[in-house]
Design a protein around this motif. Structure first.
Motif, PDB file in Angstrom:
ATOM      1  N   ARG A 175      39.613  43.095  43.118  1.00 36.67           N
ATOM      2  CA  ARG A 175      38.472  43.045  42.219  1.00 36.67           C
ATOM      3  C   ARG A 175      38.877  43.306  40.776  1.00 36.67           C
ATOM      4  O   ARG A 175      38.344  42.700  39.864  1.00 36.67           O
ATOM      5  N   TRP A 176      39.780  44.251  40.574  1.00 32.80           N
ATOM      6  CA  TRP A 176      40.229  44.577  39.218  1.00 32.80           C
ATOM      7  C   TRP A 176      41.546  45.341  39.280  1.00 32.80           C
ATOM      8  O   TRP A 176      41.869  45.928  40.302  1.00 32.80           O
ATOM      9  N   ASN A 192      39.849  47.012  45.145  1.00 30.20           N
ATOM     10  CA  ASN A 192      39.930  45.906  46.096  1.00 30.20           C
ATOM     11  C   ASN A 192      38.638  45.769  46.879  1.00 30.20           C
ATOM     12  O   ASN A 192      37.915  46.749  47.085  1.00 30.20           O
ATOM     13  N   ASP A 197      37.991  51.662  45.162  1.00 28.69           N
ATOM     14  CA  ASP A 197      38.671  51.855  43.887  1.00 28.69           C
ATOM     15  C   ASP A 197      39.718  52.942  44.034  1.00 28.69           C
ATOM     16  O   ASP A 197      39.532  53.899  44.785  1.00 28.69           O
ATOM     17  N   GLY A 215      43.164  50.328  39.972  1.00 25.36           N
ATOM     18  CA  GLY A 215      42.682  49.072  40.532  1.00 25.36           C
ATOM     19  C   GLY A 215      41.565  49.243  41.538  1.00 25.36           C
ATOM     20  O   GLY A 215      41.149  50.357  41.856  1.00 25.36           O
ATOM     21  N   ASP A 267      34.069  47.822  48.985  1.00 24.33           N
ATOM     22  CA  ASP A 267      34.796  47.897  47.717  1.00 24.33           C
ATOM     23  C   ASP A 267      35.421  49.274  47.581  1.00 24.33           C
ATOM     24  O   ASP A 267      34.721  50.291  47.664  1.00 24.33           O
TER      25      ASP A 267
END
Length: 173
Positions: free
Chosen positions: A170-171, A151, A145, A149, A143
């Protein structure tokens, strides 16, 4: 005849073996985590790497690189990470070796923007390795960041090299 003492001894032995297997798998995961993180970082910054041009064959040019200031809770082997990312012109350094400057203002959805710089004062990229989970010796989920965002990359080892086999956002802000 088997008694409670025999079962207790057998149970203790099973726990000892399971603990030893778990510990051996945990102790040698640092290179695995670093290799997986390198593949994910290269995928995350692929668009920027395409914009960098390498030096002509036979010439070394230390100015042709992108420094990446990395925040991570997991301890990574930075010399190994640098070696794996060298072909992509990315130069990873711990975020502690970088400086940052936050600028207040109106940046659309954001009220501030943080700029990162390497030890020489050149603008650098910044990523946070939020999590690395390796359920097996040949598969990890990484993960990452970044500003705005995050991923998740599925990374697998085939032969001696690691490559991204899956991607999920992810966000995003």
């Amino acid at each position: 005849m088997s008694g409670p003492k025999d079962y207790a001894t057998l149970g203790a032995f099973a726990v000892l073996v399971a603990g030893a297997v778990w510990l051996s798998g945990t102790l040698d995961r640092k290179p695995q985590v670093t290799e997986a993180a390198a593949a994910a970082i290269a995928a995350e910054l692929d668009i920027y790497v395409e914009q960098l041009s390498g030096p002509p064959a036979g010439e070394a040019d230390s100015a042709t690189h992108l420094t990446v200031c990395l925040e991570t809770a997991r301890q990574l082997d930075f010399p190994l990470l640098a070696k794996r990312l060298a072909p992509s012109f990315l130069r990873p350094v711990p975020a502690a070796g970088c400086t940052k400057r936050t600028v207040e203002g109106d940046f659309g959805m954001f009220t501030a923007r943080t700029y990162w710089f390497d030890a020489q004062g050149t603008e650098a990229a910044h990523l946070k390795i939020a999590k690395v989970d390796c359920p097996t010796r040949s598969r990890c989920l990484v993960d990452i960041d970044w500003f705005g965002g995050g991923n998740r990359y599925e990374v697998e080892r085939s032969g001696g090299s690691w490559s991204v086999t899956g991607y999920e956002m992810r966000w995003v802000v």
